[in-house]
Design a protein around this motif. Structure first.
Motif: not given
Lengths: 304, 304, 304
Positions: A89-95, A103-110, A132-133, A279-281
């Motif tokens: 949905k956007g805003g998830e933290t990815l590692v 790396i620890k970043c944010q997902l951006r969904l357009t 990110q767990p 499959h969501s965070a």
């Protein structure tokens, strides 16, 4: 909540990169097998890529649990390409990790449903990222990314404690088109004459199956297993006294698909907990369903 | 109209549930083989699930006829999920059986193209339903559900009467993604060195092929068989003097798809009657096309 | 421009009809092998349909180059059905041959995206047509139909000149669903214990990979190869000093797909030039990329 499940969730292993989960399972087995009822044969090596199997006694049935998760591959610039079908949905933290470090970043969904990362530096093309767990245990509900399929692997490893006869199969690429089940089932059929497989995975909660109402036995999803095998399992499940639910769907898939299409006459059936937000965070399963899944596998591996 | 075709149509065997058709074929063979020119080897058992093969003489060519039909699985409440791709308009009579007894219900189609059943009681989830057999024989046209592929099975069983060298292969799951052809073709290649397969099935009537104008030889559908094999068949067909038509399509599929994609170098070609309204409750074939299909198979199995 | 590439482009071999390309390769090998460093074993015959393999020394790695191209099948009247996914704009000159002789006609594209041919006579149903070879060499750019995959075959045949250990595999049906890689990889795994494959093909130029900037190494396309193998190749490529680019895509496919899904544990990686206008009558590659592809294959076949 069982610390084993927590530890499984912390492993980074998107499709194609299952090596860390294989190592986790091998270390877990080497640390715990002495307390198991039976010592398994460990089947691994270059002929099995990053997959591993634990064979107990004289196996008649194989239990498949896929080790991979969905995720994201860094394309060029800040673009991401999905691995499998993550639901964002956007805003998830990815590692993840590349040559420059963790790396620890944010997902951006357009609005066009394209996905990007936001991070202080460029990430190397081809780097894989995963959610990110972030585990919340509000008894009896477990909220976490990748319960699909850490729960299925957990069930298989719990089953290892008491298993007399059976093979636990830890497979790869399930979330992204497959590619390991064909050679795994070939080995199982040719070496153990395995003709029965159970799929230890999680399925979508619907109007027909609901978390907390028992482990799900799927009569069909997008694929249709052989009716006579499914019927046998349903009779056994009924006799077991363990809470279970019946699923009938026209979509969805599992490692069963590749068993079905393989050049080996192996019956299969999906058995596992249902979950919300696959499959969501933040997937959700009910811990009683997980417990009943373990019990159902214990029962079926004896009876089949 | 041949009573064998009627009897085949009366068998309930949607994809995944081919057991009854296997039993029908075994009983038919055991009752009729004494009048056949040659006694076949019957290949069956747990390594072939619900499939069966009849091997005559020293086979060079395999004839595949799929035993399954489209149908419907009962989901929850009164919902239905398709097996394969049935073509419904609503109001069809469906039959089946669950733990409570025999079922005869009506199919209901909503404006959203969702399908339901109307019946006096709830039907057990997972129960399979098929069109009620309803055969109209308006010489020379045969109207019935499931001519796809009762006609293909019929052609194979007629061929059995005179076959010297060849294997008749009765396969499963053709209407729903496949799953038996891979192990069947493996057995055929490894045991008989089979490198030639003909697909006994029915195809859609179009602007290019029409019921009554001869058995159809398909040069391609969605899949493209090897040109040199197709060319050989076309030369033989021309020499045979039997009425036939050439099909060239970009869509449609058959057991040929799984032979094509199997890890065995087996050529294949579709040969069978054309029909109107495929997968509906009233498919139509021309009985002369069926007769010519039998003749063409008799000729080709000798010559190939 | 190397005359070998010109000669390859002049061969008519759409999917399913690779026989002419097989014959070309066999004649080329028989004419040139005496000047090669090593004499290959030629693997061909009925168990390989129209495919052929050249095995050098003790192979550890297989190089796959598909021999087929996209094209068109004549349906009924003046209709055409695509073979693979040709990208047409209308007006292309197509060539082929039927029982009445050679054909040179024009492709007509309607507003509904249907395709037809314009020719002075009817063409026999089932006849295959391909773009007329029309090569423009504006150094360093090569414009021609079917650089996909004449370039990949060219790279493999250049590699033959110096290859010590490795198998060159010339496959079929890549443009149209596959069907030869499964039995080829089976042979390679069972006879040479091959567990490494490189795909010699061309890929689409994008914002990430551009003609003239080096041979492309693909980390993923629609399919995801095993990360540990890809990582090994990237390290070697870096050490090689040969210009290369990294590709990361979510779509696109190659013979790698069928290797991935085969019942054999074989790693794979796509390596080849990028091109503009894939599957059109005028694809474009940069000749330096082709040169670097040959060099990269020479290096990797030694090092892997």
């Amino acid at each position: 909540m069982d610390p084993l499940l927590r530890n499984l969730i912390n492993v980074h292993s998107p499709s194609g990169e299952e090596l860390s989960m294989k190592q986790f399972i091998l270390e877990y087995a080497s640390g715990h097998a002495k307390s198991w009822n039976q010592q398994p044969e460990i089947i691994k090596g270059p002929d099995f890529q990053d997959c591993v199997m634990l064979a107990f006694g004289k196996p008649r049935t194989a239990v498949f649990a896929h080790m991979d998760t969905t995720g994201f591959t860094v394309r060029y610039q800040d673009q991401l390409v999905p691995i499998g079908s993550p639901d964002v949905k956007g805003g998830e933290t990815l590692v993840g990790r590349d040559a420059l470090g963790p790396i620890k970043c944010q997902l951006r969904l357009t609005e066009d449903h394209e996905i990007f990362y936001d991070f202080g530096r460029a990430i190397q093309s081809g780097t894989s990222l995963t959610y990110q767990p972030d585990i919340t245990y509000g008894q009896p509900l477990i909220h976490s990314p990748y319960l699909d399929n850490r729960v299925g692997v957990f069930v298989a490893l719990k089953l290892a404690e008491t298993l007399q006869n059976g093979v636990l199969v830890f497979s790869a690429w399930e979330e992204h088109g497959g590619g390991s089940v064909p050679y795994l089932i070939k080995y199982l059929y040719e070496n153990f004459q395995i003709k029965q497989a159970l799929i230890s995975d999680v399925t979508l909660a619907t109007d027909g199956v609901k978390p907390g109402e028992g482990v799900v036995i799927s009569l069909r999803d997008h694929n249709i297993p052989r009716k006579s095998f499914i019927d046998r399992i349903c009779v056994l499940a009924k006799n077991s006294g363990i809470p279970y639910q019946i699923e009938v769907e026209g979509s969805g898939s599992s490692d069963g698909r590749e068993i079905q299409k393989s050049p080996f006459p192996v019956d299969w059936c999906f058995i596992g907990p249902s979950q919300h937000r696959p499959h969501s965070a933040s997937e959700t399963v009910h811990e009683e369903d997980v417990k009943h899944a373990v019990e159902m596998y214990q029962y079926l591996l004896q009876m089949l």
